[in-house]
Structure formats: C-alpha cells, structure tokens
Design a protein around this motif. Structure first.
Motif, PDB file in Angstrom:
ATOM      1  N   LYS A  64       0.829  -1.211   0.000  1.00  0.00           N
ATOM      2  CA  LYS A  64       0.000   0.000   0.000  1.00  0.00           C
ATOM      3  C   LYS A  64       0.861   1.258   0.000  1.00  0.00           C
ATOM      4  O   LYS A  64       0.542   2.246  -0.672  1.00  0.00           O
ATOM      5  CB  LYS A  64      -0.930   0.010   1.217  1.00  0.00           C
ATOM      6  N   ALA A  67       2.214   1.712  -3.481  1.00  0.00           N
ATOM      7  CA  ALA A  67       1.158   2.216  -4.363  1.00  0.00           C
ATOM      8  C   ALA A  67       0.941   3.710  -4.141  1.00  0.00           C
ATOM      9  O   ALA A  67       0.733   4.467  -5.101  1.00  0.00           O
ATOM     10  CB  ALA A  67      -0.141   1.441  -4.131  1.00  0.00           C
ATOM     11  N   ALA A  68       1.003   4.147  -2.874  1.00  0.00           N
ATOM     12  CA  ALA A  68       0.844   5.569  -2.579  1.00  0.00           C
ATOM     13  C   ALA A  68       1.967   6.377  -3.219  1.00  0.00           C
ATOM     14  O   ALA A  68       1.730   7.421  -3.836  1.00  0.00           O
ATOM     15  CB  ALA A  68       0.801   5.806  -1.072  1.00  0.00           C
ATOM     16  N   GLU A  70       3.806   5.527  -5.794  1.00  0.00           N
ATOM     17  CA  GLU A  70       3.686   5.466  -7.250  1.00  0.00           C
ATOM     18  C   GLU A  70       2.537   6.301  -7.795  1.00  0.00           C
ATOM     19  O   GLU A  70       2.485   6.594  -8.987  1.00  0.00           O
ATOM     20  CB  GLU A  70       3.557   4.010  -7.700  1.00  0.00           C
ATOM     21  N   SER A  71       1.619   6.730  -6.922  1.00  0.00           N
ATOM     22  CA  SER A  71       0.493   7.552  -7.374  1.00  0.00           C
ATOM     23  C   SER A  71       0.878   9.018  -7.571  1.00  0.00           C
ATOM     24  O   SER A  71       0.109   9.792  -8.129  1.00  0.00           O
ATOM     25  CB  SER A  71      -0.676   7.443  -6.385  1.00  0.00           C
ATOM     26  N   TYR A  72       2.071   9.417  -7.134  1.00  0.00           N
ATOM     27  CA  TYR A  72       2.522  10.803  -7.278  1.00  0.00           C
ATOM     28  C   TYR A  72       3.399  10.944  -8.516  1.00  0.00           C
ATOM     29  O   TYR A  72       4.213  10.071  -8.816  1.00  0.00           O
ATOM     30  CB  TYR A  72       3.349  11.243  -6.056  1.00  0.00           C
ATOM     31  N   PRO A  73       3.270  12.079  -9.208  1.00  0.00           N
ATOM     32  CA  PRO A  73       4.186  12.335 -10.329  1.00  0.00           C
ATOM     33  C   PRO A  73       5.585  12.631  -9.782  1.00  0.00           C
ATOM     34  O   PRO A  73       5.727  13.023  -8.614  1.00  0.00           O
ATOM     35  CB  PRO A  73       3.579  13.573 -11.004  1.00  0.00           C
TER      36      PRO A  73
END
Length: 108
Positions: A64, A67-68, A70-73
């Motif tokens: 998790k 994933a957090a 990887e969710s940011y540019p």
C-alpha cells in the motif's frame, strides 16, 4: 549483535536487554549464538520465524505504501523528498538539545 549493543542502541540497561532477549528467545523470535568474531561472547540472532512474521505483517502495508508513492508524479515526489529531508535535518541537528521541562509555544 551482543545484548550490550542492543541495550546501548535502545538506551536501556543491560538487565532490561537481557529480559527483552529472554522473551524474544522464549517466543521464537531470536536465538542466542556464539558471537562470530569473539567465541567467548554471546550474540543475539533473529530466527526465520521472526522474519516470516514481519514479512507477513508488513507485506500488505508495504504494498500500500508503494502504491501511494507510485500515485505521485515525479515532481510531487521531489517536493515530498525535500520536505522530509528538511524535517530530518531539523531532528538530526536539534536532537538532544530539547529540555523536557520546557513547554513548546502553540501556534494559532
């Protein structure tokens, strides 16, 4: 790692470290072994059981967290890294200079 090293790292007494290691050994998380560099010393070593339990417990959380991230540019991650770096530097340079009896001012 020797028990005395563990005590030093955790800032606890050697007696407390011994009690802690006794409990870790009792519960299958560690074993006492001959120290690899000094056979007269005893070292504390983790067990496969402890490694598996940590991986089982933290594996889902790690996924998790990844994933957090990887969710940011990339540019967002750079800002976050700068922010965390600044906080880390404040803690590193200010560590030990705080007087526990001094109250922190509150901000509004």
């Amino acid at each position: 790692m020797r028990q005395k090293d563990l005590a030093s790292i955790l800032s606890i007494t050697t007696a407390s470290a011994s009690t802690l290691v006794d409990r870790l050994v009792r519960d299958g998380y560690a074993v006492r072994v001959a120290h690899p560099d000094d056979r007269r010393s005893v070292a504390v070593q983790t067990t496969a059981h402890s490694d598996k339990e940590v991986r089982d417990t933290l594996g889902a959380m790690h996924a998790k967290m990844l994933a957090a991230v990887e969710s940011y540019p990339p540019e967002g991650l750079a800002v976050i890294a700068d922010f965390l770096g600044a906080l880390t530097e404040i803690i590193r340079t200010d560590h030990g200079s705080h007087d526990p009896g001094t109250e922190h001012p509150t901000t509004s």
